[in-house]
Design a protein around this motif. Structure first.
Motif, PDB file in Angstrom:
ATOM      1  N   SER A 119      19.522 -24.857  35.989  1.00 52.62           N
ATOM      2  CA  SER A 119      20.308 -24.692  35.027  1.00 52.62           C
ATOM      3  C   SER A 119      20.532 -25.626  33.892  1.00 52.62           C
ATOM      4  O   SER A 119      21.270 -25.104  32.756  1.00 52.62           O
ATOM      5  N   PRO A 153      15.231 -20.608  30.640  1.00 55.75           N
ATOM      6  CA  PRO A 153      15.768 -21.604  30.135  1.00 55.75           C
ATOM      7  C   PRO A 153      15.911 -21.347  28.273  1.00 55.75           C
ATOM      8  O   PRO A 153      16.929 -21.536  27.902  1.00 55.75           O
ATOM      9  N   SER A 190      18.962 -26.954  31.519  1.00 54.29           N
ATOM     10  CA  SER A 190      18.659 -26.267  30.138  1.00 54.29           C
ATOM     11  C   SER A 190      19.936 -26.394  29.695  1.00 54.29           C
ATOM     12  O   SER A 190      20.161 -26.822  28.951  1.00 54.29           O
ATOM     13  N   VAL A 199      20.328 -17.124  33.498  1.00 54.50           N
ATOM     14  CA  VAL A 199      20.371 -18.651  33.223  1.00 54.50           C
ATOM     15  C   VAL A 199      19.229 -19.234  33.508  1.00 54.50           C
ATOM     16  O   VAL A 199      18.855 -20.439  33.680  1.00 54.50           O
ATOM     17  N   LEU A 231      19.075 -19.254  28.170  1.00 52.04           N
ATOM     18  CA  LEU A 231      20.600 -19.694  27.652  1.00 52.04           C
ATOM     19  C   LEU A 231      20.869 -21.132  26.747  1.00 52.04           C
ATOM     20  O   LEU A 231      21.729 -20.683  26.483  1.00 52.04           O
TER      21      LEU A 231
END
Length: 244
Positions: free
Chosen positions: A130, A80, A133, A77, A83
């Motif tokens: 995260s 970016p 993102s 994660v 994810l």
């Protein structure tokens, strides 16, 4: 299930109209409890985490809890691009996303003489950045669904542990980030809330993962309320001291 078949491996597209939740940071504790609770509430479930073996096992346990579709994707994660790609593949497969649950943090033991600035930044990339993102990756789908972004918070944000320097920074940061995102998300019709758990997750206590999970399901339902009533920060305390 096999991750080689894609992020929703082993599943068919969800039933029309059935909501979808994605748990980012799925593990055997609260992540699993949340996935089960949402499944029992009628959600199809997507799981994101680091270990393919763990995710496959968790998916099987969720499927035993309720007759829903469960997909999973092993992802770092803190990356970016990876994810974003995984979450967008989930949305492409399901055709919708109603709830994004961010349940990510890194526990690193160590005090001032043990933890480097590089390690701190690496942990913040996982536990805090995260979230940004993830939200950016699925915002159009959440807006279409009038969805909800939920964040698992921790009392470490208010009472950081000198022996785990980075955890409090992650949790304070992710709460502040969610609060900063909330007004813009509201303008898109997306509800945003963080639940700060003021205690240690442990079965049979006020902070039983199952209890926390049910609270998260309840918060997700608030996306149907008047946006003027939405609040970004919520607390879970012992002895019936829950905040609204």
């Amino acid at each position: 299930m096999s991750p080689d078949a894609g992020p929703a491996a082993g599943t068919s597209p969800p039933a029309p109209g059935r909501p979808v939740v994605c748990v980012v940071g799925a593990g055997p504790g609260l992540g699993l409890a949340a996935a089960r609770a949402f499944a029992r509430d009628g959600y199809d479930v997507a799981l994101v985490g680091r270990s393919a073996d763990t995710l496959e096992r968790l998916a099987g346990e969720v499927e035993q809890a309720a007759p829903v579709d469960v997909g999973w994707a092993p992802v770092d994660v803190a990356d970016p691009d990876a994810l974003t790609a995984a979450l967008q593949r989930f949305v492409a497969h399901t055709g919708r996303l109603d709830v994004l649950h961010h349940n990510v943090s890194v526990y690193r033991s160590g005090g001032v003489e043990d933890v480097t600035a590089e390690q701190l930044l690496a942990d913040v990339a996982v536990g805090t950045a995260s979230l940004l993102s993830a939200v950016r990756a699925v915002l159009p789908a959440l807006a279409d669904a009038r969805g909800s972004v939920l964040v698992t918070g921790s009392g470490a944000a208010d009472r950081p542990d000198a022996g785990a320097l980075t955890l409090g920074v992650q949790k304070a940061g992710v709460r502040a980030l969610l609060q900063a995102l909330a007004p813009g998300l509201r303008e898109r019709g997306v509800h945003a809330a963080t639940l700060t758990v003021h205690g240690v997750l442990r079965e049979g206590t006020a902070f039983d993962p199952a209890r926390v999970a049910e609270r998260l399901v309840g918060l997700a339902a608030r996306r149907h309320d008047d946006p003027a009533t939405w609040q970004p920060v919520h607390d879970l305390r012992a002895a019936g001291e829950d905040a609204a």
